[in-house]
Design a protein around this motif. Structure first.
Motif, PDB file in Angstrom:
ATOM      1  N   TYR A 165      -8.436   6.982  -2.564  1.00  0.00           N
ATOM      2  CA  TYR A 165      -9.408   6.148  -2.202  1.00  0.00           C
ATOM      3  C   TYR A 165     -10.586   6.291  -2.036  1.00  0.00           C
ATOM      4  O   TYR A 165     -11.668   5.479  -2.110  1.00  0.00           O
ATOM      5  N   TYR A 224      -3.558   5.128  -4.218  1.00  0.00           N
ATOM      6  CA  TYR A 224      -4.318   5.046  -2.922  1.00  0.00           C
ATOM      7  C   TYR A 224      -4.663   6.194  -2.516  1.00  0.00           C
ATOM      8  O   TYR A 224      -5.306   6.248  -1.265  1.00  0.00           O
ATOM      9  N   LEU A 233       0.733  -1.236  -0.090  1.00  0.00           N
ATOM     10  CA  LEU A 233      -0.016   0.017  -0.010  1.00  0.00           C
ATOM     11  C   LEU A 233       0.889   1.179   0.055  1.00  0.00           C
ATOM     12  O   LEU A 233       0.221   2.451  -0.324  1.00  0.00           O
TER      13      LEU A 233
END
Length: 261
Positions: A257, A254, A235
């Motif tokens: 998101y 990300y 991540l």
């Protein structure tokens, strides 16, 4: 004209006895062992004899020798014994342009202020400097031998213990080690959550701040550090350069998101 300081003006004036101001005296440097023996002298009688032999050679210094009294040579000095040189010679030097005098200060005995007034006097003017040096003989060699032995003696010596010695029980563990072990145990008790649960928790954490170090992420997620690093590897980006060195941030894909409202 400025007034003198209050402390100086308060000092009492004293008379100085100058009757011996013109008397010539010698300033002599003596070995330490000799001065220690003189300090232990009774104060009565002689400590030795001084012999001065003048020369007829123009400009030549006289020959000066000092012989210590036999009784004085036997005076005990702690740590030095009695083996000290008795014969000494003087090395004469001039005083140059220096003007040196010898002062004495004697406090009178009595009960009134007048009786205990200190007497200050000039005992003479220094006309000659000299250094008292021992003659190299058997006593001198014994003194030097003892000095070398004392210098080479180790500062720490092994001693055999014959009696009971009080001992102290060693500490089984120090407070810092106990605290460290406690943290390790607490970390080992952390239970792994489902990967999706940890991922969502990380997204929520990174909504508040962009950068975190591993210690803060472990504390906020309450996950084992090894397991957490596996998820962060997918991540996040681990920064290796300043100003956010050793800190994690979300990968670009990300960072948004959540849908913007």
């Amino acid at each position: 004209m400025s007034q003198p300081p209050e402390e100086e003006s308060a000092r009492p004036l004293r008379d100085v006895d100058l009757r011996a101001a013109e008397r010539g005296v010698w300033l002599v440097k003596v070995p330490k062992y000799l001065s220690e023996k003189w300090k232990r002298a009774s104060g009565k009688g002689e400590v030795g004899k001084l012999k001065i032999i003048s020369t007829k050679i123009p400009g030549a210094q006289p020959e000066v020798t000092f012989s210590m009294n036999e009784a004085q040579a036997q005076v005990q000095v702690p740590g030095r014994g009695t083996a000290t040189p008795k014969e000494h010679k003087f090395k004469l030097t001039g005083v140059g342009n220096q003007n040196l005098v010898v002062f004495s200060e004697n406090k009178g005995e009595g009960t009134t202020a007048a009786e205990i007034t200190e007497r200050i006097a000039i005992e003479g003017k220094v006309i000659q400097r000299a250094e008292c040096q021992p003659v190299v003989d058997k006593s001198y060699m014994q003194l030097k031998k003892r000095h070398v032995e004392d210098s080479n003696k180790p500062k720490r010596e092994i001693k055999q213990i014959t009696g009971v010695v009080t001992t102290y029980k060693p500490v089984s563990n120090h407070a810092a080690n106990i605290e460290h072990e406690k943290k390790i145990k607490e970390g080992g008790k952390r239970i792994r959550d489902e990967r999706d649960v940890v991922t969502n928790k990380l997204f929520e954490i990174f909504e508040k701040h962009q950068y975190y170090n591993i210690q803060d992420l472990v504390r906020l997620t309450n996950q084992p550090v090894t397991y957490l690093k596996e998820i962060l590897q997918d991540l996040c980006i681990y920064n290796m350069k300043a100003p956010h060195r050793n800190m994690y941030e979300l990968k670009p894909e990300y960072r948004h998101y959540k849908e913007q409202k």
